[in-house]
Scaffold this motif. Sequence first.
Motif, PDB file in Angstrom:
ATOM      1  N   GLU A  56      32.853  49.376  37.788  1.00  0.00           N
ATOM      2  CA  GLU A  56      33.611  48.583  36.816  1.00  0.00           C
ATOM      3  C   GLU A  56      33.409  47.086  37.054  1.00  0.00           C
ATOM      4  O   GLU A  56      33.234  46.318  36.110  1.00  0.00           O
ATOM      5  CB  GLU A  56      35.097  48.935  36.891  1.00  0.00           C
ATOM      6  CG  GLU A  56      35.924  48.249  35.833  1.00  0.00           C
ATOM      7  CD  GLU A  56      37.377  48.690  35.843  1.00  0.00           C
ATOM      8  OE1 GLU A  56      38.182  47.988  35.213  1.00  0.00           O
ATOM      9  OE2 GLU A  56      37.708  49.707  36.480  1.00  0.00           O
ATOM     10  N   LEU A  57      33.407  46.691  38.320  1.00  0.00           N
ATOM     11  CA  LEU A  57      33.137  45.289  38.656  1.00  0.00           C
ATOM     12  C   LEU A  57      31.756  44.871  38.151  1.00  0.00           C
ATOM     13  O   LEU A  57      31.599  43.811  37.541  1.00  0.00           O
ATOM     14  CB  LEU A  57      33.222  45.076  40.172  1.00  0.00           C
ATOM     15  CG  LEU A  57      32.755  43.712  40.682  1.00  0.00           C
ATOM     16  CD1 LEU A  57      33.754  42.627  40.300  1.00  0.00           C
ATOM     17  CD2 LEU A  57      32.542  43.752  42.179  1.00  0.00           C
ATOM     18  N   LEU A  58      30.763  45.707  38.369  1.00  0.00           N
ATOM     19  CA  LEU A  58      29.407  45.393  37.916  1.00  0.00           C
ATOM     20  C   LEU A  58      29.322  45.327  36.397  1.00  0.00           C
ATOM     21  O   LEU A  58      28.644  44.454  35.842  1.00  0.00           O
ATOM     22  CB  LEU A  58      28.408  46.423  38.464  1.00  0.00           C
ATOM     23  CG  LEU A  58      28.229  46.447  39.984  1.00  0.00           C
ATOM     24  CD1 LEU A  58      27.256  47.546  40.384  1.00  0.00           C
ATOM     25  CD2 LEU A  58      27.789  45.107  40.518  1.00  0.00           C
ATOM     26  N   GLU A  59      30.018  46.235  35.720  1.00  0.00           N
ATOM     27  CA  GLU A  59      30.008  46.224  34.256  1.00  0.00           C
ATOM     28  C   GLU A  59      30.623  44.940  33.706  1.00  0.00           C
ATOM     29  O   GLU A  59      30.064  44.295  32.816  1.00  0.00           O
ATOM     30  CB  GLU A  59      30.769  47.453  33.719  1.00  0.00           C
ATOM     31  CG  GLU A  59      30.049  48.765  33.947  1.00  0.00           C
ATOM     32  CD  GLU A  59      30.931  49.974  33.693  1.00  0.00           C
ATOM     33  OE1 GLU A  59      30.365  51.046  33.449  1.00  0.00           O
ATOM     34  OE2 GLU A  59      32.184  49.866  33.748  1.00  0.00           O
TER      35      GLU A  59
ATOM     36  N   SER B 268      28.479  41.777  34.600  1.00  0.00           N
ATOM     37  CA  SER B 268      27.219  41.695  33.851  1.00  0.00           C
ATOM     38  C   SER B 268      27.491  41.270  32.409  1.00  0.00           C
ATOM     39  O   SER B 268      26.725  40.511  31.826  1.00  0.00           O
ATOM     40  CB  SER B 268      26.456  43.022  33.892  1.00  0.00           C
ATOM     41  OG  SER B 268      27.100  44.009  33.123  1.00  0.00           O
ATOM     42  N   GLU B 269      28.608  41.742  31.848  1.00  0.00           N
ATOM     43  CA  GLU B 269      28.988  41.327  30.492  1.00  0.00           C
ATOM     44  C   GLU B 269      29.330  39.840  30.443  1.00  0.00           C
ATOM     45  O   GLU B 269      29.089  39.179  29.441  1.00  0.00           O
ATOM     46  CB  GLU B 269      30.179  42.145  29.988  1.00  0.00           C
ATOM     47  CG  GLU B 269      29.834  43.577  29.665  1.00  0.00           C
ATOM     48  CD  GLU B 269      31.057  44.404  29.312  1.00  0.00           C
ATOM     49  OE1 GLU B 269      32.164  43.830  29.161  1.00  0.00           O
ATOM     50  OE2 GLU B 269      30.926  45.630  29.190  1.00  0.00           O
ATOM     51  N   ASP B 270      29.878  39.326  31.552  1.00  0.00           N
ATOM     52  CA  ASP B 270      30.212  37.901  31.627  1.00  0.00           C
ATOM     53  C   ASP B 270      28.987  37.029  31.862  1.00  0.00           C
ATOM     54  O   ASP B 270      29.097  35.804  31.842  1.00  0.00           O
ATOM     55  CB  ASP B 270      31.234  37.644  32.734  1.00  0.00           C
ATOM     56  CG  ASP B 270      32.615  38.175  32.402  1.00  0.00           C
ATOM     57  OD1 ASP B 270      32.863  38.486  31.216  1.00  0.00           O
ATOM     58  OD2 ASP B 270      33.445  38.281  33.324  1.00  0.00           O
ATOM     59  N   GLY B 271      27.847  37.651  32.138  1.00  0.00           N
ATOM     60  CA  GLY B 271      26.616  36.902  32.348  1.00  0.00           C
ATOM     61  C   GLY B 271      26.417  36.371  33.751  1.00  0.00           C
ATOM     62  O   GLY B 271      25.549  35.531  33.978  1.00  0.00           O
TER      63      GLY B 271
END
Length: 117
Positions: free
Chosen positions: A61-64, A67-70
């Motif tokens: 979840e942290l990685l998702e 990554s969405e935040d760039g």
Amino acid sequence: MNFSERISGRDITKEMKAFEMRAKVLPPDYQTAWKEIIQNLWIYGDSTGRNLMPIFDSVLELLEVTSEDGQSIDEVLGDDSKGFCAALVGDEGAKTYRDKWREQLNKNVAKKLGGLT
């Protein structure tokens, strides 16, 4: 989860497949980091690995989210993925399964030797 899935370990297999499906949509550098994290965390698992499932879920979840935040993977994990994993399970002093087995073996040997004297 039913009893037969728990005994056979299929519940863990299902969870890991679901994690892998989620990880496939991450950027390539995040996917590489995910694989490293899994490898580094398994040594902290119990005999079944069930204790790691909530940790895997939280890390993914942290990685998702990041990554969405760039953010770059280095901003998220730093340059020490092993240290990151050790911190997740309770600091650098966290025992691996090898440490736990060694400790149990030493206790058993001491008990047997103590009983002989």
